[in-house]
Design a protein around this motif. Structure first.
Motif, PDB file in Angstrom:
ATOM      1  N   SER B  10       1.164 -78.766 -36.950  1.00  0.00           N
ATOM      2  CA  SER B  10       0.464 -80.201 -37.149  1.00  0.00           C
ATOM      3  C   SER B  10       1.718 -81.159 -37.324  1.00  0.00           C
ATOM      4  CB  SER B  10      -0.731 -80.184 -37.856  1.00  0.00           C
ATOM      5  OG  SER B  10      -0.316 -81.492 -38.525  1.00  0.00           O
ATOM      6  N   LEU B  11       1.900 -82.297 -36.378  1.00  0.00           N
ATOM      7  CA  LEU B  11       3.204 -82.890 -36.729  1.00  0.00           C
ATOM      8  C   LEU B  11       3.016 -83.756 -37.972  1.00  0.00           C
ATOM      9  CD1 LEU B  11       3.345 -84.524 -32.942  1.00  0.00           C
ATOM     10  CD2 LEU B  11       4.415 -82.324 -33.725  1.00  0.00           C
ATOM     11  N   CYS B  12       1.827 -84.098 -38.015  1.00  0.00           N
ATOM     12  CA  CYS B  12       1.506 -85.083 -39.405  1.00  0.00           C
ATOM     13  C   CYS B  12       1.685 -83.886 -40.702  1.00  0.00           C
ATOM     14  CB  CYS B  12       0.259 -85.648 -39.441  1.00  0.00           C
ATOM     15  SG  CYS B  12       0.096 -86.565 -37.868  1.00  0.00           S
ATOM     16  N   SER B  13       1.556 -82.923 -40.555  1.00  0.00           N
ATOM     17  CA  SER B  13       1.651 -81.749 -41.813  1.00  0.00           C
ATOM     18  C   SER B  13       3.036 -81.697 -42.095  1.00  0.00           C
ATOM     19  CB  SER B  13       0.991 -80.429 -41.597  1.00  0.00           C
ATOM     20  OG  SER B  13      -0.434 -80.756 -41.194  1.00  0.00           O
ATOM     21  N   GLN B  14       4.018 -81.427 -40.917  1.00  0.00           N
ATOM     22  CA  GLN B  14       5.419 -81.485 -40.934  1.00  0.00           C
ATOM     23  C   GLN B  14       6.329 -82.322 -41.459  1.00  0.00           C
ATOM     24  OE1 GLN B  14       5.848 -80.912 -36.550  1.00  0.00           O
ATOM     25  NE2 GLN B  14       5.294 -78.552 -36.515  1.00  0.00           N
ATOM     26  N   LYS B  15       5.652 -83.662 -41.214  1.00  0.00           N
ATOM     27  CA  LYS B  15       6.184 -84.922 -41.703  1.00  0.00           C
ATOM     28  C   LYS B  15       5.909 -84.998 -43.371  1.00  0.00           C
ATOM     29  CE  LYS B  15       4.324 -88.505 -39.764  1.00  0.00           C
ATOM     30  NZ  LYS B  15       3.554 -89.782 -39.486  1.00  0.00           N
ATOM     31  N   VAL B  16       4.893 -84.423 -43.803  1.00  0.00           N
ATOM     32  CA  VAL B  16       4.711 -84.366 -45.289  1.00  0.00           C
ATOM     33  C   VAL B  16       5.418 -83.130 -45.927  1.00  0.00           C
ATOM     34  CG1 VAL B  16       2.885 -84.059 -47.144  1.00  0.00           C
ATOM     35  CG2 VAL B  16       2.437 -85.686 -45.097  1.00  0.00           C
ATOM     36  N   ARG B  17       5.369 -81.973 -45.417  1.00  0.00           N
ATOM     37  CA  ARG B  17       6.186 -81.026 -45.819  1.00  0.00           C
ATOM     38  C   ARG B  17       7.822 -81.177 -45.749  1.00  0.00           C
ATOM     39  NH1 ARG B  17       3.146 -77.275 -42.195  1.00  0.00           N
ATOM     40  NH2 ARG B  17       5.041 -76.953 -40.860  1.00  0.00           N
ATOM     41  N   MET B  18       8.388 -82.228 -44.880  1.00  0.00           N
ATOM     42  CA  MET B  18       9.642 -82.431 -44.861  1.00  0.00           C
ATOM     43  C   MET B  18       9.698 -83.524 -45.879  1.00  0.00           C
ATOM     44  SD  MET B  18      12.061 -83.614 -41.722  1.00  0.00           S
ATOM     45  CE  MET B  18      13.539 -84.335 -41.966  1.00  0.00           C
ATOM     46  N   CYS B  19       8.916 -84.367 -46.358  1.00  0.00           N
ATOM     47  CA  CYS B  19       8.877 -85.278 -47.343  1.00  0.00           C
ATOM     48  C   CYS B  19       8.874 -84.463 -48.934  1.00  0.00           C
ATOM     49  CB  CYS B  19       7.797 -86.321 -47.396  1.00  0.00           C
ATOM     50  SG  CYS B  19       8.039 -87.709 -48.706  1.00  0.00           S
ATOM     51  N   LEU B  20       8.139 -83.583 -48.931  1.00  0.00           N
ATOM     52  CA  LEU B  20       8.034 -82.762 -50.246  1.00  0.00           C
ATOM     53  C   LEU B  20       9.242 -81.949 -50.234  1.00  0.00           C
ATOM     54  CD1 LEU B  20       4.262 -81.526 -49.559  1.00  0.00           C
ATOM     55  CD2 LEU B  20       4.873 -82.764 -51.824  1.00  0.00           C
ATOM     56  N   ALA B  21       9.723 -81.271 -49.334  1.00  0.00           N
ATOM     57  CA  ALA B  21      10.919 -80.733 -49.544  1.00  0.00           C
ATOM     58  C   ALA B  21      12.391 -81.604 -50.017  1.00  0.00           C
ATOM     59  CB  ALA B  21      11.388 -80.037 -48.149  1.00  0.00           C
ATOM     60  N   ILE B  64      -5.320 -89.051 -47.875  1.00  0.00           N
ATOM     61  CA  ILE B  64      -5.383 -88.782 -46.311  1.00  0.00           C
ATOM     62  C   ILE B  64      -4.365 -89.707 -45.564  1.00  0.00           C
ATOM     63  CG2 ILE B  64      -7.709 -87.839 -46.523  1.00  0.00           C
ATOM     64  CD1 ILE B  64      -8.502 -90.260 -44.785  1.00  0.00           C
ATOM     65  N   GLU B  65      -3.981 -89.291 -44.413  1.00  0.00           N
ATOM     66  CA  GLU B  65      -3.017 -89.927 -43.604  1.00  0.00           C
ATOM     67  C   GLU B  65      -1.737 -89.734 -43.976  1.00  0.00           C
ATOM     68  OE1 GLU B  65      -4.221 -90.878 -40.728  1.00  0.00           O
ATOM     69  OE2 GLU B  65      -6.220 -91.283 -41.168  1.00  0.00           O
ATOM     70  N   SER B  66      -0.923 -89.134 -43.005  1.00  0.00           N
ATOM     71  CA  SER B  66       0.389 -88.748 -43.653  1.00  0.00           C
ATOM     72  C   SER B  66       1.332 -89.985 -44.187  1.00  0.00           C
ATOM     73  CB  SER B  66       1.061 -88.007 -42.277  1.00  0.00           C
ATOM     74  OG  SER B  66       1.043 -88.713 -41.275  1.00  0.00           O
ATOM     75  N   ASN B  67       1.111 -90.980 -43.299  1.00  0.00           N
ATOM     76  CA  ASN B  67       2.112 -92.003 -43.741  1.00  0.00           C
ATOM     77  C   ASN B  67       1.579 -92.656 -44.821  1.00  0.00           C
ATOM     78  OD1 ASN B  67       3.475 -92.170 -41.611  1.00  0.00           O
ATOM     79  ND2 ASN B  67       2.347 -93.844 -40.353  1.00  0.00           N
ATOM     80  N   VAL B  68       0.556 -92.508 -45.255  1.00  0.00           N
ATOM     81  CA  VAL B  68       0.048 -92.932 -46.597  1.00  0.00           C
ATOM     82  C   VAL B  68       0.602 -92.021 -47.581  1.00  0.00           C
ATOM     83  CG1 VAL B  68      -1.971 -93.485 -48.184  1.00  0.00           C
ATOM     84  CG2 VAL B  68      -2.001 -94.158 -45.626  1.00  0.00           C
ATOM     85  N   ILE B  69       0.251 -90.753 -47.465  1.00  0.00           N
ATOM     86  CA  ILE B  69       0.605 -89.625 -48.020  1.00  0.00           C
ATOM     87  C   ILE B  69       2.152 -89.705 -48.477  1.00  0.00           C
ATOM     88  CG2 ILE B  69       1.029 -87.215 -48.506  1.00  0.00           C
ATOM     89  CD1 ILE B  69      -1.660 -86.919 -46.814  1.00  0.00           C
ATOM     90  N   THR B 196      10.667 -87.399 -37.183  1.00  0.00           N
ATOM     91  CA  THR B 196      11.277 -85.982 -36.855  1.00  0.00           C
ATOM     92  C   THR B 196      10.262 -84.908 -36.163  1.00  0.00           C
ATOM     93  OG1 THR B 196      13.053 -86.428 -38.525  1.00  0.00           O
ATOM     94  CG2 THR B 196      12.188 -84.124 -38.214  1.00  0.00           C
ATOM     95  N   PRO B 197       8.883 -84.904 -36.657  1.00  0.00           N
ATOM     96  CA  PRO B 197       8.179 -83.859 -35.766  1.00  0.00           C
ATOM     97  C   PRO B 197       8.056 -84.295 -34.240  1.00  0.00           C
ATOM     98  CG  PRO B 197       7.298 -84.271 -38.011  1.00  0.00           C
ATOM     99  CD  PRO B 197       8.488 -85.264 -37.984  1.00  0.00           C
TER     100      PRO B 197
END
Lengths: 245, 245
Positions: B10-21, B64-69, B196-197
């Motif tokens: 999931s693109l939005c999951s990749q976005k959050v995983r990258m931010c966490l990393a 919820i919502e990747s940009n919010v997260i 990025t995703p």
């Protein structure tokens, strides 16, 4: 100096006008008439390459996207605070600014086509002229949508999906308002401002969607929103099409 | 404790995983398999009523919502700063987080249907089962889109509109990168992470869209993004469908 490029009946413009009013900021108006497709003319697409309103010019710096603009106003003019301090409450606020676009604006725009946009266009332009405007649209996603609507309008099934989406949004708002007087909890915020234009448009289109018996907390919220001076100011911008009538 | 509900591709999951990393944060994984429609099961729609991933649980509070997260992660864990201090640079950043959804995610999702989603579904489910999943979708807009795709797929014309939209986005990115090494200017930010995703997916789908001769600044940006350890970590989450192969 703040200069707002906007259109009287654009939901995203109303959102920014309401935020400016809450903060008591002075601004210059540059009215971009969507009904005359001024937003796709080069004079404006130099400001916003997407051909959308609003855009904000702050001392020569240009900002686009209504949600971006209202957070910028908060960052730049924080005296009247419209964003909670707590990180979680901020996230709740941003969930509503986000949904004001994904759900509110997208569906209000679809529902406004048959009722407002298409009749307005037909008064001013021939079908061929409307088709010709398609070639002036700078943004592929918007051009595709405009082309689809010229060819097929918005179907009854699409309209029912849009009303169902509003039902979903309003159910979520009702649930949120169980936790506090405003959508992000204790504090009135950009979240409340962001969804307001879509709620108002939904009410105009189908008043029963705001049946207070079904969502009493939202009905109370809606009364409190409409009582705010900033709401009245944002929605009283004079419509140039009504001038002199 | 941070628990991320997400899906490997999931693109939005990749976005959050990258931010966490980037922030070096530890998190627990709750993998929600979109290819098996787990995101529409009640166990998950209690977490996210839209039936989308990702969702973040931070000590029992759900976002919820990747940009919010990602803005929440910035507000809550600011030590590794991913948001510029200057208000205008923040607005530039948020223009890209916004466009990562409006342009990036929407079009990457459309383009992934024929290539990835439909073949994956056909391997696991009968047409009747796929139709039955429609009744489990909790979110009217998503149900409408899923129903349209089951019935009609994504047409060649829709795919070309999606590639044109990516072209528009990438032209805008090229223009922005003339003003600094990163999309918001001097500082690497959530804006770079957010798009990025979608850039990666576009490259997988049609490598020529990233032709460095056409957009040299973006090509250089893309090399720098892919060299980041956080990028590698975000995109190396193990795919359960590949386990044991």
């Amino acid at each position: 100096m703040l200069t707002l490029y906007h259109y009287v009946n654009s939901l995203c413009s109303q959102k920014v006008r309401m935020c400016l009013a809450e903060k008591g900021l002075d601004w210059q108006s540059r009215h971009v008439h969507l009904g005359k497709f001024e937003q796709w003319q080069p004079a404006y697409t130099r400001i916003n390459p997407k051909g959308f309103v609003p855009a904000l010019d702050h001392d020569g710096r240009i900002l686009i996207e209504s949600n971006v603009i209202i957070e910028y106003l908060e960052d730049s003019f924080p005296d009247t605070r419209l964003r909670p301090k707590d990180a979680y409450a901020r996230a709740l606020m941003r969930r509503w600014t986000y949904d004001s676009e994904e759900i509110g604006h997208a569906n209000a725009n679809a529902l406004s086509h048959n009722r407002f946009h298409a009749p307005g266009w037909a008064q001013r332009f021939t079908p061929q002229q409307l088709q010709d405007f398609l070639t002036t649209c700078p943004y592929p996603m918007l051009a595709a949508r405009y082309g689809r609507r010229l060819a097929h309008g918005v179907s009854a099934a699409e309209e029912e999906t849009a009303y169902a989406a509003f039902g979903f949004l309003f159910d979520q708002m009702e649930a949120a308002l169980a936790n506090g007087p405003w959508l992000a909890g204790d504090d009135y915020s950009l979240g409340d401002i962001a969804v307001t234009p879509s709620v108002k448009r939904a009410e105009v289109l189908r008043p029963s969607v705001l049946d207070p018996a079904r969502r009493p907390l939202m009905a109370d919220w809606w009364r409190r929103i409409q009582a705010r001076p900033a709401y009245k100011l944002a929605f009283s911008f004079p419509d140039p099409d009504q001038a002199g009538r």
